[in-house]
Design an enzyme around this catalytic site. Structure first.
Site, PDB file in Angstrom:
ATOM      1  CG  ASP A   9     -43.203 -21.208   3.668  1.00 25.72           C
ATOM      2  OD1 ASP A   9     -42.378 -21.371   2.753  1.00 25.72           O
ATOM      3  OD2 ASP A   9     -44.319 -21.765   3.667  1.00 25.72           O
ATOM      4  CE1 TYR A  41     -43.400 -15.495  -1.671  1.00 27.83           C
ATOM      5  CE2 TYR A  41     -41.231 -16.109  -0.875  1.00 27.83           C
ATOM      6  CZ  TYR A  41     -42.320 -15.284  -0.823  1.00 27.83           C
ATOM      7  OH  TYR A  41     -42.338 -14.244   0.077  1.00 27.83           O
ATOM      8  N   GLY A  42     -43.077 -20.753  -5.820  1.00 32.82           N
ATOM      9  CA  GLY A  42     -42.433 -21.761  -6.680  1.00 32.82           C
ATOM     10  C   GLY A  42     -42.478 -21.494  -8.169  1.00 32.82           C
ATOM     11  CB  CYS A  72     -39.504 -21.040   2.105  1.00 36.27           C
ATOM     12  SG  CYS A  72     -40.135 -20.988   0.425  1.00 36.27           S
ATOM     13  CG  ASN A  73     -37.401 -26.977   0.629  1.00 35.59           C
ATOM     14  OD1 ASN A  73     -36.478 -27.752   0.784  1.00 35.59           O
ATOM     15  ND2 ASN A  73     -38.484 -27.027   1.382  1.00 35.59           N
ATOM     16  CB  CYS A 183     -42.357 -28.065  -0.991  1.00 36.10           C
ATOM     17  SG  CYS A 183     -43.561 -26.763  -0.694  1.00 36.10           S
ATOM     18  CB  THR A 184     -41.753 -26.042   4.433  1.00 33.65           C
ATOM     19  OG1 THR A 184     -42.126 -24.829   3.756  1.00 33.65           O
ATOM     20  CG2 THR A 184     -40.244 -26.103   4.574  1.00 33.65           C
ATOM     21  CG  HIS A 185     -46.835 -25.195   1.582  1.00 28.70           C
ATOM     22  ND1 HIS A 185     -45.786 -24.318   1.434  1.00 28.70           N
ATOM     23  CD2 HIS A 185     -47.940 -24.425   1.795  1.00 28.70           C
ATOM     24  CE1 HIS A 185     -46.244 -23.068   1.540  1.00 28.70           C
ATOM     25  NE2 HIS A 185     -47.551 -23.112   1.757  1.00 28.70           N
TER      26      HIS A 185
HETATM   27  N1  DGL Z   1     -43.019 -23.851   1.400  1.00 25.98           N
HETATM   28  C1  DGL Z   1     -42.372 -23.460   0.168  1.00 25.98           C
HETATM   29  C2  DGL Z   1     -41.149 -24.347  -0.090  1.00 25.98           C
HETATM   30  O1  DGL Z   1     -40.664 -24.978   0.824  1.00 25.98           O
HETATM   31  C3  DGL Z   1     -43.450 -23.435  -0.870  1.00 25.98           C
HETATM   32  C4  DGL Z   1     -43.064 -22.850  -2.134  1.00 25.98           C
HETATM   33  C5  DGL Z   1     -44.107 -22.060  -2.873  1.00 25.98           C
HETATM   34  O2  DGL Z   1     -44.627 -21.091  -2.335  1.00 25.98           O
HETATM   35  O3  DGL Z   1     -44.302 -22.396  -4.027  1.00 25.98           O
HETATM   36  O4  DGL Z   1     -40.621 -24.409  -1.166  1.00 25.98           O
END
Ligand code: DGL
Length: 271
Positions: A9, A41-42, A72-73, A183-185
Site C-alpha cells: 500500500d 499516493y492519492g 491500495c485502491n 481507500c484502505t486507510h
Molecule cells: N490506502 C490507499 C488507497 O486505498 C491510500 C491512498 C493514498 O495514499 O492517498 O487508496
C-alpha cells in the site's frame, strides 16, 4: 508452495486488508510493504504512482512472492494494468471501491463513495460506475486529509471527527443508504465513522472480498500452502520502522514477536 504472499500500500492502510487476508489464509507467509515515505499516493500523477508501484513489486518479486495483493485502491486504479503487463509471470489481486454491491442493494437509489482524488478520477471507478450504477445517484467525496491522520495514528481525534462530519453528513442528508470506503486507510477510522453514521447507512469495506479472491487465485493455480508449520510475517516501510511496528502491533489480531515477525526498512523505494 511455501513462498510468501506479497502485499503493498502507499502506507499503513493496507494493514486493514492484511488483517482479512490472515483470517482467510491462516497458513500463509506474508510480506507487507508500506511506502509511508511517499504517502499519500492519492494526489500524485498516474505516472508517479505507476513508478512507485513498480519499485515495490520488484522488491516483492526479489523476495520470492508467489502472488501480490495491491492493497491500495489508488495504486490498483493507476497501476494494476501496467503491473500485470510488465510482470506477467505473477498474479496480482487489486482492490476497488465496492460500488457494485452498493448499487445493487441500495433502496434509496443513492450511495456515497469516499475515496482519494486519484481513485475517483480513475478509469476503473468511472467504468464500474457506468456499468453497475447507471440508474443510481452516486455521491462522491474526496477524503482529503484522512490518509495523513491514519498515518500519524491520529484516528480518534477531534480533527478526524471534524473531517468525517464534513464529508459524511452531506451524504446522509441526501439519504444515501450505503457508504463505500474506497481507500484502505479508512477502515481504521471506523470508530469515528460509526459515531457519525450510526445506523443510518451501511458501510462497505471490500477487504474480505479481496481475501476470498486471493484464496481463489491460490487454489486455482495450485499455490496454496498446506503445511501447518510456523507462519512468518515480514513488514517493510520506506518511512519510520517504529511507526509501522506500533501500528501493526496495535491492530494485528495475532501476537507478533521476534519468532514470527520481522520489521525492516525498504531501501529500494527510497530514491
Ligand atoms: N490506502 C490507499 C488507497 O486505498 C491510500 C491512498 C493514498 O495514499 O492517498 O487508496
Amino acid at each position: 508452495m511455501n513462498n510468501p504472499i506479497g502485499i503493498f500500500d502507499s502506507g499503513l492502510g493496507g494493514i486493514s486488508v492484511w488483517i482479512d487476508l490472515i483470517k482467510q489464509l491462516p497458513n500463509q507467509h506474508f510480506i507487507y510493504v508500506a511506502d509511508s515515505e511517499k504517502c499519500p499516493y492519492g494526489e500524485k500523477s498516474m505516472e508517479e504512482i505507476q513508478k512507485l508501484s513498480q519499485n515495490i513489486v520488484e522488491f516483492l518479486i526479489k523476495k520470492q512472492c508467489k502472488v501480490i495483493v495491491v492493497a491500495c485502491n489508488t495504486a490498483t486504479s493507476a497501476a494494476i494494468q501496467l503491473l500485470r503487463k510488465n510482470f506477467s509471470a505473477i498474479y496480482f489481486i487489486g482492490i476497488e471501491p465496492a460500488t457494485k454491491p452498493a448499487a445493487l442493494y441500495t433502496k434509496t437509489g443513492k450511495i456515497g463513495v469516499l475515496a482519494t482524488k486519484s481513485t475517483l478520477n480513475g478509469d476503473l471507478f468511472q467504468q464500474t460506475k457506468e456499468k453497475f450504477a447507471q440508474n443510481i445517484e452516486v455521491l462522491v467525496q474526496i477524503g482529503e486529509g484522512l490518509v495523513e491522520l491514519v498515518e500519524q495514528n491520529k484516528v480518534e481525534t477531534k480533527k478526524s471527527l471534524e473531517l468525517l462530519e464534513q464529508y459524511l453528513l452531506p451524504m446522509l442528508a441526501q439519504k444515501v443508504d450505503f457508504i463505500v470506503l474506497g481507500c484502505t486507510h479508512y477502515p481504521f477510522l471506523m470508530p469515528m465513522i460509526d459515531k457519525i453514521v450510526k445506523n443510518k447507512a451501511e458501510i462497505l469495506n471490500p477487504a474480505s472480498a479481496v481475501a476470498r479472491q486471493t484464496e481463489k487465485i491460490l487454489i486455482e493455480n495450485n499455490l496454496i500452502h498446506i503445511n501447518h508449520q510456523k507462519k512468518y510475517y515480514e513488514f517493510y516501510t520506506s518511512g519510520k520502522i517504529e511507526i509501522l511496528k506500533e501500528f501493526v502491533n496495535k491492530y494485528s489480531p495475532i501476537i507478533l514477536d521476534n519468532e514470527n515477525s520481522f520489521f525492516g526498512i525498504m531501501k529500494e523505494v527510497i530514491e
